[in-house]
Write a protein that holds these residues in place. Structure first.
Motif, short mmCIF file in Angstrom:
data_model
loop_
_atom_site.label_atom_id
_atom_site.label_comp_id
_atom_site.label_asym_id
_atom_site.label_seq_id
_atom_site.Cartn_x
_atom_site.Cartn_y
_atom_site.Cartn_z
N CYS B 266 -41.17 -34.58 15.62
CA CYS B 266 -40.86 -33.81 16.83
C CYS B 266 -41.72 -32.56 16.89
O CYS B 266 -41.80 -31.80 15.93
CB CYS B 266 -39.38 -33.44 16.83
SG CYS B 266 -38.87 -32.47 18.23
N CYS B 269 -39.51 -28.99 17.16
CA CYS B 269 -38.89 -28.37 15.99
C CYS B 269 -39.69 -28.63 14.72
O CYS B 269 -39.23 -28.28 13.63
CB CYS B 269 -37.47 -28.91 15.82
SG CYS B 269 -37.45 -30.68 15.52
N GLY B 273 -35.32 -30.76 13.36
CA GLY B 273 -34.15 -31.24 14.11
C GLY B 273 -33.83 -30.31 15.27
O GLY B 273 -33.69 -29.11 15.06
N CYS B 274 -33.77 -30.90 16.47
CA CYS B 274 -33.42 -30.10 17.65
C CYS B 274 -32.81 -31.05 18.68
O CYS B 274 -32.62 -32.23 18.41
CB CYS B 274 -34.64 -29.39 18.22
SG CYS B 274 -35.86 -30.50 18.95
N CYS B 277 -35.02 -34.15 19.79
CA CYS B 277 -35.11 -35.29 18.86
C CYS B 277 -33.73 -35.70 18.35
O CYS B 277 -33.63 -36.43 17.38
CB CYS B 277 -36.04 -34.94 17.71
SG CYS B 277 -35.52 -33.49 16.77
ZN LIG Z 1 -36.86 -31.79 17.34
#
Ligand SMILES: [Zn+2]
Lengths: 804, 347
Positions: B266, B269, B273-274, B277
């Motif tokens: 992604c 981020c 992790g965001c 995604c």
């Molecule tokens: Zn992300």
């Protein structure tokens, strides 16, 4: 497929691995886990309570005043609105301070003057979807079994503290549509063992075959049918642990017998059906294709008309179930049922799919049959259900089973070399690494040098060829461990075809001229499909369109572009200039597929030039559009092969439209949209063109040949001609060019006058003629000679007089 | 006497030259002093009366005076001319901050941008661009791709059929089948196939009944999964940026075996992790795999000798990820305000 983490532990040891870790590992090795959900997340303070007293609320008809033992020192008073609450029940109590879904906090309250220390909950109030709550608790509160312990955590008792893995299964992995199937997968990943349920049961001396006979007529659709008989069952609720497991998997609990069939379906992946023996109306089961227009009322109380495409279970006379799809109401297990026939069968996937589709009935059972169940597990699942019915429905299992069995269960044997595996993956695994993978999957593997002979268990019906084994090796070896390389071998020249290059150049030319590229839908309404079609052809209609608006394949692009103009105009964007290059679809006689012809089309409206502070503002007109087209012809090298012919085209302005001809053949049109159509669409003056791009791109193009740049001066002569108003400037120009001969190199219109100084019905057109000879300086004589010819020709052929 | 007269004339002339304020005045001075009727000419005429010895001396002096006046006039003329030019330039000065006359300029549709970019990456790697009909036979759309009539993945509900035997294609894979057939069992085949495809979906923010796909196919001896991985790495890094990582996950498609789904790390981020995604750090961008031996055989290739890889990408998805477009319908609405945003060259 929803997989309960707690339940899975019964089949494979999960110690030391959390649900989240497990989910990640499963995803990486081939089955995508879409999420892990814990229903009790954020909830707290719900305990099992015992309703000691219940009386009518003194001030409210619909409320009950209850005294509830919640395992605290003193029982508490709770006001409850549920119609089914009563003394003696074990219920879920959200105590003061509890938190329910939606962050709903329970506080001490006064309801119509009576104190309430908490809330007695329905399952829905604890976050369970209505569609999986047992029907008896659909309205009102849930009752725990009487042996539930007061004061215990109700969320735990309901299994809501469990973590549920949501598996997104690709169609080939139907083996994982069961807890045991998932257990095999997890065992392979974790290198652990699969623990099968043990089936221990006693059977009565009475024989199942004394009760029922089985006759399979449709042997193709139903190679294996097994009936077990369990008598003296007592219908009641199934144990709470079984209900919670069903609910965790998204299945609504009904009663012990039905729940057991569903439980075994989840455990083994084998759908089962239970018939009420006494309601069957005969002592035989006959499995056959339905008769035309035969009818059955299914468990959902719908009457369904059958066809010979559908496989049915009958009592010898009439259908009692649609095989693999749904049972009949006539043989349903009800609260007074005492003798049950358990059906465990293998029904052919395509037969089940047809029936499930025709009747719009997709169930957990049909989904599994459609994908193919493990033939080796059918009988065992039947035995398992019988055992559970003895255990949890108080039944007596009759001896043996009644079967039709023509099922050939032959596990696939596939041979593969190490070379093949490494070659297709680009890896360098060793013999022992590969052997280890197959062993973990519990495939029997014989190794000889670098050859593997693998026997595939029937539960993995998806593995039939070498490539399938390569995939198994790849996913357990790990895709992250596969290297990155580029293909070696023969080099090939990469390039666009001539046609593709022309398309790209056409786009750039049109964009350079100010048009934006649009991409519109190929599907349109019947009316629009043909609205501006170059040729009158019937448009092609979809068999099952989703709407009339998108029901036909387009014959022209212009209507789609006009939609875009309309859309933009409606949003205060008055100046719109668009083109599209795309296919239209022409039905061809005697051909299966239509002719797909690539067209180029444009729609232009609003201001073309706008330079306001210098006072310039020029709306689009015909000649703007024509100029853009000519730039395109020039880019494609066909300018000299093009002609325009004033024409009438449906839906275009009759006075402002031309056909475009390429080497004498009409390939398209250019013109203003008919004012009536503009009005209908609510768009302003709009010019369009649409041509066969295919014709343009496939026309022969002369190679570029350098011409000497003139070293000698050119001479320009201007003439103003008076002609009839109807005479076309282009026709006169052609006459001039023809008559001017080799020396005349350029002709340009530089003035047009139709005003009141002219005689009625006449106009004046002025041309500028440029003469030169690349080889010498022209004399006055040379020019006069050529120019006189021109003047004579225009007089002769167009009746043109020199303007005085 | 004559000598003094000449001195006088010179001084007088130089004064007037110096005082001249424009080119006309200066020209008048030139005519007045140096012209045929001017005083210096007169002095020359009077030289006849001089003795033979004095005459050359006087002649030289006249020349000196004439030179002096001429050069003063020339100098002054240069000055005055420069002043005139400057005055003209000052008068012609414009406000260059006023808006330009706009040049009409359109641009590619964003989907075409993506398609051309991808085409060029693969052309650079020796691929050609193959195209085929949008209305296809059931055979090329399904059967030749290992999707026999009974296959569950080909529900009538998902496809726009025209008759029982023809439909608008649901993917560009039939072009692969057609191209392989044309090769008559002879490798290598290296193509990418861009084009419009159709599915029976209701249009909403993430679904479109018409969309664009690009598929790639390589068939040759010794083609492997690692070749697919390496090829996709080159291509995805070119489109999404060199710092992106890619990962393969096992998946299932009827026409490839093994099949994979391909994620890129992604961008938002950087893999932490965001929301974009879904907290995974990865975004799914395409599917692919090793060409199923049935597909090779049906197209006339010996699957013992040849192997291949294939992959398919949704162009809208790529464009949405790359440009941050949030609704797939924008691509087909053709709002000018949308289209004109995709105008300049990007690295
Ligand atoms: Zn992300």
């Amino acid at each position: 497929m929803f997989v309960s983490y707690k339940w899975l532990q019964e089949y494979v040891d999960l110690s030391g691995i959390s649900a989240a870790e497990l989910a990640d590992k499963i995803t990486k090795s081939g089955i995508e886990v879409e999420g892990v959900e814990k229903k009790s997340e954020g909830l707290k303070g719900v305990v099992i309570g015992h309703v000691l007293e219940r009386e009518q609320h003194p001030n409210a008809d619909k409320l009950n005043k209850c005294l509830v033992d919640i395992g605290a020192e003193e029982p508490v008073q709770i006001i409850c609105g549920a119609p089914n609450v009563d003394k003696g029940q074990k219920v879920a109590v959200a105590t003061v301070g509890a938190v329910l879904p939606g962050n709903f906090k329970i506080k001490k309250a006064k309801l119509r003057g009576e104190e309430s220390h908490g809330m007695i909950c329905s399952l829905q109030e604890l976050g369970i979807e209505s569609k999986i709550v047992a029907k008896e608790y659909a309205v009102g509160i849930f009752n725990f079994p009487q042996d539930a312990q007061v004061g215990e955590d109700a969320l735990e008792a309901l299994g809501l503290d469990d973590e549920i893995l949501e598996l997104s299964l690709t169609p080939n992995r139907s083996d994982a549509l069961s807890m045991l199937g998932v257990a095999y997968e997890v065992a392979a990943i974790l290198r652990r063992d699969v623990k099968w349920p043990t089936i221990e049961k006693e059977e009565a001396s009475e024989k199942a075959s004394d009760y029922i006979s089985v006759k399979v007529e449709a042997t193709e659709d139903n190679p294996l049918y097994m009936a077990k008989v369990v008598k003296d069952v007592k219908i009641g609720p199934s144990p709470l642990w079984m209900q919670t497991r069903l609910m965790a998997a998204g299945i609504r609990p009904h009663n012990n017998v039905v729940d057991i069939t569903n439980f075994v379906l989840l455990e083994y992946g084998q759908p089962l059906h239970a018939f009420d023996y006494d309601r069957l109306g005969s002592k035989e089961l006959v499995i056959r294709r339905a008769k035309d227009a035969e009818k059955i009322t299914t468990l959902d109380e719908a009457e369904r008309t059958l066809t010979p495409d559908h496989l049915v279970i009958t009592n010898g006379t009439e259908p009692v179930a649609i095989a693999g799809v749904m049972g009949g109401a006539n043989s349903e297990v009800k609260s007074d049922t005492t003798t049950v026939i358990i059906e465990a069968a293998y029904f052919k996937g395509s037969t089940v799919r047809k029936a499930s589709k025709d009747h719009g009935l997709r169930s957990e059972a049909s989904a599994r049959f459609e994908k193919g169940v493990d033939p080796a597990r059918v009988r065992e699942a039947g035995e398992r259900a019988a055992q559970l019915m003895a255990e949890y429905a108080g039944g007596t299992i009759l001896e043996g089973s009644v079967e039709y069995n023509d099922m050939k269960v032959e596990p696939a044997v596939i041979s593969i070399t190490l070379n093949k595996i490494n070659g297709l993956l680009g890896t360098s695994m060793s013999v022992s690494e590969v052997q280890d993978i197959f062993t973990r999957l519990q495939f029997d593997v014989a190794v000889e040098g670098e050859n593997f002979t693998v026997t595939i268990p029937t539960r993995r019906g998806d593995i039939t060829i070498e490539a399938d084994l390569v995939e198994e090796a790849a996913r357990l070896y790990g895709y992250d461990n596969i290297p990155s390389t580029l293909p070696t071998g023969t080099t090939t020249p990469g390039a666009l075809s001539d046609y593709q290059q022309k398309r790209r150049k056409a786009r750039r030319t049109l964009e350079g001229a100010g048009l934006f590229q649009a991409i519109t839908y190929s599907l349109t309404s019947a009316e629009k499909a043909a609205q501006f079609a170059l040729e009158a052809r019937e448009s092609i209609r979809l068999a099952m369109p989703m709407s009339e608006e998108r029901s036909q394949l387009r014959l022209s692009i212009v209507p789609q572009l006009l939609e875009v103009v309309k859309y933009n105009n409606a949003r205060q964007i008055d100046s719109v200039a668009l083109y599209e290059i795309g296919s239209v679809f022409l039905k061809q006689d005697g051909e299966q597929l239509p002719e797909e012809r690539e067209h180029v089309a444009a729609a232009i409206t609003g201001l073309w030039e706008s330079h306001l502070w210098q006072g310039e503002k020029k709306p689009v007109d015909f000649f703007v559009a024509k100029g853009i087209l000519e730039a395109l012809f020039d880019t494609l090298g066909v300018a000299s092969q093009i002609e325009y012919r004033q024409a009438e085209v449906k839906n275009l302005h009759p006075g402002r439209t031309a056909e475009v001809l390429l080497n004498g053949v009409v390939i398209g049109f250019i013109g203003q949209v008919h004012p009536t159509v503009q009005k209908e669409l609510d768009i302003k003056e709009t010019y369009v063109f649409e041509l066969s791009f295919k014709a343009l791109a496939e026309a022969e193009v002369a190679p570029i040949a350098y011409e000497t740049i003139p070293r000698f001066p050119s001479i320009t002569r201007d003439i103003a001609l008076v002609v009839d108003s109807a005479t076309k400037a282009g026709d006169i120009q052609s006459i001039i060019v023809e008559a001017g001969g080799a020396l005349l190199k350029e002709v340009q219109v530089f003035d047009l006058y139709e005003g009141d100084k002219m005689e009625e019905g006449k106009k004046s057109i002025a041309y500028s003629l440029k003469y030169f000879d690349p080889e010498r300086t022209l004399t006055d004589e040379d020019i006069t000679k050529a120019h006189d010819k021109v003047l004579a020709a225009v007089k002769d052929q167009a009746g043109a007089e020199l303007r005085g | 006497m004559m000598q003094e007269r000449l001195q006088e004339l010179q001084e007088e002339a130089l004064q007037k030259v110096s005082a001249a304020s424009n080119l006309k005045e200066l020209n008048d001075i030139r005519v007045a002093y140096l012209g045929k009727k001017g005083p210096i000419t007169e002095v020359l005429r009077g030289m006849g009366k001089l003795s033979a010895e004095e005459r050359p001396k006087m002649g030289a002096l006249v020349n000196v005076v004439r030179e002096a006046i001429t050069s003063a006039i020339e100098e002054k003329q240069a000055v005055l001319e420069a002043e005139a030019v400057n005055a003209q330039l000052a008068a012609e000065t414009i406000d260059i901050t006023l808006p330009a006359r706009p040049v009409n300029k359109g641009n590619h549709h964003p989907l075409t941008r993506i398609v051309e970019e991808i085409e060029d990456v693969f052309i650079g790697m020796g691929y050609t661009v193959a195209e085929g009909p949008e209305v296809e036979s059931d055979y090329y759309n399904f059967e030749a791709l290992n999707l026999p009539k009974s296959h569950p993945a080909r529900d009538m509900q998902d496809s726009f059929y025209i008759t029982d035997e023809i439909l608008v294609r649901t993917h560009t894979s039939p072009v692969q089948a057609r191209t392989m057939e044309k090769h008559k069992g002879q490798g290598p085949v290296k193509i990418i196939c861009p084009g419009k495809v159709y599915r029976r979906d209701n249009d909403d923010a993430t679904h479109s009944h018409q969309f664009m796909q690009i598929e790639g196919l390589v068939v040759d001896e010794n083609i492997s999964m690692s070749d697919l991985k390496g090829t996709l790495e080159v291509f995805l890094k070119k489109v999404f940026g060199q710092e992106r990582e890619i990962r393969l996950r096992p998946s299932f498609f009827p026409f490839t075996e093994p099949s994979v789904e391909v994620d890129i790390s992604c961008k938002i981020c950087s893999g932490k992790g965001c929301n974009v995604c879904k907290q995974t750090g990865w975004i799914e961008v395409l599917g692919g795999g090793i060409v199923h031996p049935n597909v090779l055989e049906m197209a006339g290739f010996d699957s013992k000798k040849y192997s291949g890889f294939a992959f398919g990408i949704g162009v809208e998805r790529i464009a949405m990820l790359k440009y941050g477009v949030d609704d797939i319908r924008h691509f087909y609405t053709n709002d000018i305000r949308f289209l004109k945003q995709f105008h300049h060259h990007e690295a």
